[in-house]
Write an enzyme that holds these catalytic residues in place. Structure first.
Site, PDB file in Angstrom:
ATOM      1  N   ASP A 120      -2.867  -8.472  -4.444  1.00 15.17           N
ATOM      2  CA  ASP A 120      -3.104  -7.242  -3.700  1.00 15.17           C
ATOM      3  C   ASP A 120      -3.617  -6.150  -4.632  1.00 15.17           C
ATOM      4  O   ASP A 120      -3.108  -6.000  -5.750  1.00 15.17           O
ATOM      5  CB  ASP A 120      -1.778  -6.808  -3.073  1.00 15.17           C
ATOM      6  CG  ASP A 120      -1.954  -5.936  -1.859  1.00 15.17           C
ATOM      7  OD1 ASP A 120      -3.102  -5.778  -1.421  1.00 15.17           O
ATOM      8  OD2 ASP A 120      -0.943  -5.430  -1.349  1.00 15.17           O
ATOM      9  N   CYS A 134       0.791  -1.235   0.000  1.00 11.89           N
ATOM     10  CA  CYS A 134       0.000   0.000   0.000  1.00 11.89           C
ATOM     11  C   CYS A 134       0.828   1.293   0.000  1.00 11.89           C
ATOM     12  O   CYS A 134       0.497   2.219  -0.759  1.00 11.89           O
ATOM     13  CB  CYS A 134      -1.029  -0.017   1.124  1.00 11.89           C
ATOM     14  SG  CYS A 134      -0.514  -0.782   2.654  1.00 11.89           S
ATOM     15  N   GLN A 171       0.721 -11.656  -2.713  1.00 13.14           N
ATOM     16  CA  GLN A 171      -0.720 -11.459  -2.553  1.00 13.14           C
ATOM     17  C   GLN A 171      -1.319 -10.981  -3.872  1.00 13.14           C
ATOM     18  O   GLN A 171      -0.636 -10.321  -4.660  1.00 13.14           O
ATOM     19  CB  GLN A 171      -1.018 -10.396  -1.493  1.00 13.14           C
ATOM     20  CG  GLN A 171      -0.797 -10.843  -0.069  1.00 13.14           C
ATOM     21  CD  GLN A 171      -1.203  -9.759   0.920  1.00 13.14           C
ATOM     22  OE1 GLN A 171      -0.995  -8.578   0.664  1.00 13.14           O
ATOM     23  NE2 GLN A 171      -1.781 -10.143   2.026  1.00 13.14           N
ATOM     24  N   LYS A 215     -14.025  -2.481   8.087  1.00 10.12           N
ATOM     25  CA  LYS A 215     -13.587  -3.530   7.161  1.00 10.12           C
ATOM     26  C   LYS A 215     -14.636  -4.626   7.083  1.00 10.12           C
ATOM     27  O   LYS A 215     -15.503  -4.763   7.956  1.00 10.12           O
ATOM     28  CB  LYS A 215     -12.258  -4.121   7.604  1.00 10.12           C
ATOM     29  CG  LYS A 215     -12.295  -4.782   8.976  1.00 10.12           C
ATOM     30  CD  LYS A 215     -10.952  -5.404   9.342  1.00 10.12           C
ATOM     31  CE  LYS A 215     -11.022  -6.070  10.723  1.00 10.12           C
ATOM     32  NZ  LYS A 215      -9.803  -6.835  11.040  1.00 10.12           N
ATOM     33  N   HIS A 269      -5.385  -1.926  -4.535  1.00 10.60           N
ATOM     34  CA  HIS A 269      -5.844  -0.758  -3.797  1.00 10.60           C
ATOM     35  C   HIS A 269      -6.676   0.093  -4.731  1.00 10.60           C
ATOM     36  O   HIS A 269      -6.230   0.444  -5.830  1.00 10.60           O
ATOM     37  CB  HIS A 269      -4.660   0.029  -3.236  1.00 10.60           C
ATOM     38  CG  HIS A 269      -3.882  -0.761  -2.226  1.00 10.60           C
ATOM     39  ND1 HIS A 269      -2.787  -1.524  -2.567  1.00 10.60           N
ATOM     40  CD2 HIS A 269      -4.095  -0.963  -0.901  1.00 10.60           C
ATOM     41  CE1 HIS A 269      -2.335  -2.140  -1.479  1.00 10.60           C
ATOM     42  NE2 HIS A 269      -3.107  -1.822  -0.463  1.00 10.60           N
ATOM     43  N   ARG A 303       7.941 -10.813   5.318  1.00 13.45           N
ATOM     44  CA  ARG A 303       7.653 -10.462   6.709  1.00 13.45           C
ATOM     45  C   ARG A 303       8.490 -11.347   7.620  1.00 13.45           C
ATOM     46  O   ARG A 303       8.534 -12.560   7.441  1.00 13.45           O
ATOM     47  CB  ARG A 303       6.158 -10.620   7.012  1.00 13.45           C
ATOM     48  CG  ARG A 303       5.310  -9.642   6.221  1.00 13.45           C
ATOM     49  CD  ARG A 303       3.835  -9.741   6.498  1.00 13.45           C
ATOM     50  NE  ARG A 303       3.093  -8.820   5.639  1.00 13.45           N
ATOM     51  CZ  ARG A 303       1.773  -8.741   5.569  1.00 13.45           C
ATOM     52  NH1 ARG A 303       1.027  -9.537   6.339  1.00 13.45           N
ATOM     53  NH2 ARG A 303       1.187  -7.885   4.754  1.00 13.45           N
ATOM     54  N   HIS A 335      -8.411  -1.198   0.553  1.00 15.53           N
ATOM     55  CA  HIS A 335      -7.460  -2.312   0.469  1.00 15.53           C
ATOM     56  C   HIS A 335      -8.272  -3.574   0.205  1.00 15.53           C
ATOM     57  O   HIS A 335      -9.237  -3.840   0.930  1.00 15.53           O
ATOM     58  CB  HIS A 335      -6.709  -2.519   1.795  1.00 15.53           C
ATOM     59  CG  HIS A 335      -5.964  -1.321   2.292  1.00 15.53           C
ATOM     60  ND1 HIS A 335      -4.601  -1.208   2.207  1.00 15.53           N
ATOM     61  CD2 HIS A 335      -6.398  -0.182   2.909  1.00 15.53           C
ATOM     62  CE1 HIS A 335      -4.217  -0.067   2.757  1.00 15.53           C
ATOM     63  NE2 HIS A 335      -5.293   0.580   3.186  1.00 15.53           N
TER      64      HIS A 335
END
Length: 722
Positions: free
Chosen positions: A462, A413, A460, A543, A464, A442, A589
């Protein structure tokens, strides 16, 4: 202590016995010599119960009894008054404050309800069944089939395990929470290591505890008295001094065990009808590798023996489907100690991985997403601006270069904010749906790593979405439709949960209220059932959590949809609106698969290694009935392979045709194509499936066309539909 600290589980550095990674277990085994016979040496037989028991047990009881007597006097002196008790159906019954208990109310409704009750819920708070009510109350009685009831039941079972551990080992109990499937207890134990050979002794002690029907007794104590009670236990003293910020807190007693605990608990130990110690491991105090090494014992329990039998059968089936086992057997992926937490994907595993990503990319094109590629390494100043450095630095891989601190990115992000902000944006560009399959790292604790479900390196799906506030509802609806499509193809059912503003939040409350209203309206229009999780949102926005269920009815959280009002502020993101003014976008997200590695583990176990055709690394095997047809078998294989499918041929003359077919079925080839004289003459194959369903003779062209249809439609039961 069995305090309800389930959230701490993820922080603990756990190593199951038998793990090869270095860790806490190695510390405890240091200096241990092998016996001359070449084995590890058989531990001398230990008594079922220490005799005498550790002195601290009686000291603890003496203090508890004195303080409990004082409390009982105070309770008896309270003047009861009439109270109204409102039941879930709206019925109101009368009671007396400081006298009437939830158990008594349950008995008044039906003895069956009272007998099956695990815990009460009083004005929305979990409450012991034998604890007197204090005021007008809304009352619900929870059974084991309720999630909160289940956690209380396992919490109480952890106390029973803790009592057995003290009576068998001595030592100092630490944390002992309920977890997703059962419970555990940590113990500091010098000079002795827990062995699986001792599980029977612990189970025997728990059976005694069950038969005694020891009541769980609650007592509120001052910090000063707590420090006296637990002066023998350095770990409890740390918890009292560091974690308790109120003048008093509670302990619970069952039998000789008295433990620091918020509770609540079942009425007595006889409620736990079936109990089993299932494994042990080593861990560190509060997951800190430089802290004391502890021993952890896990257990499972149920209110009846039938549920235990079902659970054990489920575990056997789950063990057969373990993704690490299937990954090894099917040559999909493996792990190596020189790169902990990072999967090595072999060709067939890479095929599945790429098919998943390709599926999402195809959907991106249909749904107006734009894919970007962002750097893997960023200066720490990026993470300071995003706020991650202050809260997440210890979970990031960082290094120094030219007197600057750099990090491998753990999420996309902040980098996407830089992409959005690199030039002036117009309202015409919004919503800007930015997608990224960048590699993330991570720094998870080594003991928490577990196959592909908990890794250090992952990707991911992922994305946005940068959008105006007025388009939140539209975009959330689009994401929900996206996940419904994907999970439908993968064969998952799912549950939706809306998590709203927490007590500690950032931003304007009106913005929060408007966003939550839009999410709620979108979920209602979506038409699937959903649950409200009040005050469980992130500090930066509400969320939607998506919980999927696999073929074994296990729950997994992979997808997520989160609104973020704060990151656009931190990066001062703006766009030119239609009226020429500058406005700030909202960020959504979202991930559908989530971690591709984690989803690989989930679908490996859900399918049990029987991959649907469209994602299968072994789609077809050509088998000749004899050596004379080997050349034709290879010709068929070549045509199907060149059409874009995973096709092999077995022309090993040392195996019979039946053995070849059986081996192909065991290897989970979706289709077995048998060829002989007739098939060669007709340019056909004889089609059968891995489940031995025979479809008969088909032309090669027809087979390829059918394969193309199965690949496009992504059918789950493709062999039946052929």
């Amino acid at each position: 202590m069995a305090e309800n600290v389930a959230k701490k589980v993820g922080e603990m550095n756990i190593k199951d016995s038998g793990d090869k990674e270095p860790g806490a277990a190695k510390k405890q085994q240091k200096g241990k010599k092998k016996d001359k016979s070449g084995g590890g040496g058989k531990a001398p037989a230990q008594p079922l119960e220490l005799d005498p028991l550790p002195e601290y047990i009686q000291t603890r009881i003496d203090l508890f009894d004195r303080l409990k007597a004082e409390y009982d006097e105070q309770l008896a002196a309270k003047t009861p008054s009439a109270i109204k008790i409102t039941l879930p159906d709206g019925k109101v019954v009368e009671g007396q404050s400081w006298r009437t208990t939830p158990y008594e109310v349950a008995c008044g409704i039906s003895q069956g309800l009272a007998d099956n009750a695990v815990i009460a819920k009083v004005n929305g708070i979990l409450w012991d069944l034998d604890r007197p009510l204090e005021e007008d109350t809304s009352l619900a009685v929870l059974k084991f089939d309720n999630d909160e009831g289940q956690q209380v039941f396992w919490h109480s079972s952890a106390h029973m395990l803790g009592e057995a551990m003290e009576r068998h080992y001595g030592g100092c109990l630490c944390y002992g929470p309920p977890i997703e499937n059962g419970f555990y207890y940590d113990m500091f134990l010098e000079g002795r290591q827990v062995s699986s050979n001792e599980f029977k002794s612990l189970n025997d002690l728990v059976r005694k505890i069950q038969k005694e029907k020891q009541p769980f007794v609650r007592l509120e104590m001052t910090k000063e008295d707590l420090l006296k009670m637990f002066e023998y236990n350095e770990f409890k003293k740390r918890i009292i001094n560091e974690k308790i910020h109120t003048a008093t807190t509670t302990v619970y007693r069952c039998g000789p065990l008295i433990d620091l605990c918020r509770g609540p608990h079942v009425r007595h130990t006889g409620k736990v009808k079936s109990f089993d110690v299932i494994k042990n491991s080593a861990t560190y105090w509060e997951g800190k590798a430089d802290a004391e090494s502890l021993q952890r014992i896990y257990g499972i329990s149920f209110p009846d023996t039938k549920q235990m039998k079902e659970w054990k059968h489920f575990q056997e089936e789950a063990a057969k489907r373990d993704h690490r086992k299937i990954g090894r057997e099917q040559e999909l992926y493996f792990f190596h100690e020189w790169s902990p937490g990072c999967g090595f994907f072999l060709p067939k595993g890479t095929f599945i991985y790429n098919k998943l990503i390709g599926f999402i990319k195809d959907e991106y094109r249909k749904r107006g997403y734009q894919e970007v590629i962002s750097p893997n390494v960023f200066n720490s100043r990026l993470w300071e601006q995003s706020g991650h450095w202050q809260h997440y630095a210890e979970n990031m891989f960082s290094f120094d270069s030219e007197k600057e601190k750099f990090c491998l990115k753990p999420m996309n992000c902040p980098g996407h904010c830089l992409i959005f902000d690199h030039r002036i944006r117009s309202w015409r560009e919004l919503p800007y749906r930015m997608a990224d399959f960048g590699i993330l790292h991570r720094n998870e604790l080594s003991g928490t790593l577990s196959g592909l479900t908990r890794v250090r390196r992952f990707v991911q799906d992922d994305a946005h979405i940068f959008c105006p506030q007025e388009l939140i509802q539209q975009e959330i609806a689009g994401v929900l439709d996206f996940l419904q499509t994907v999970y439908g193809v993968l064969g998952f059912t799912y549950k939706l949960e809306l998590s709203t503003r927490p007590k500690k939040y950032l931003g304007d409350i009106e913005v929060w209220n408007n966003a939550e209203k839009q999410l709620e309206e979108t979920l209602n229009e979506f038409g699937e059932p959903w649950k409200l999780n009040p005050e469980d949102g992130a500090f930066y926005g509400p969320k939607i959590d998506i919980i999927i269920q696999d073929a074994l009815r296990r729950s997994h959280q992979c997808a997520t949809i989160q609104l973020d009002f704060q990151l656009p502020i931190r990066f001062n993101l703006k766009y030119q609106s239609a009226d020429g003014t500058e406005k700030r976008p909202v960020i959504i997200h979202r991930a559908i698969l989530g971690s591709v590695e984690r989803l690989m583990a989930v679908i490996t176990e859900s399918y049990g290694g029987k991959w649907p055709f469209w994602i299968s690394p072994r789609q077809a095997m050509v088998i000749p009935i004899g050596p004379a047809f080997n050349e034709y078998a290879n010709e068929v294989k070549k045509q199907i392979f060149e059409a874009g499918f995973n096709c092999d041929s077995n022309i090993d003359d040392g195996e019979t045709m039946n053995k070849k077919i059986r081996n192909a079925q065991l290897a989970q080839y979706n289709f077995i194509l048998v060829v002989g004289e007739k098939e060669r003459e007709n340019q056909t194959v004889n089609v059968r499936t891995r489940d031995n369903h025979v479809h008969g003779e088909r032309s090669i062209v027809a087979v390829i066309e059918r394969f193309q249809h199965l690949d496009t439609t992504k059918m789950l039961k493709s062999e039946e539909a052929f």
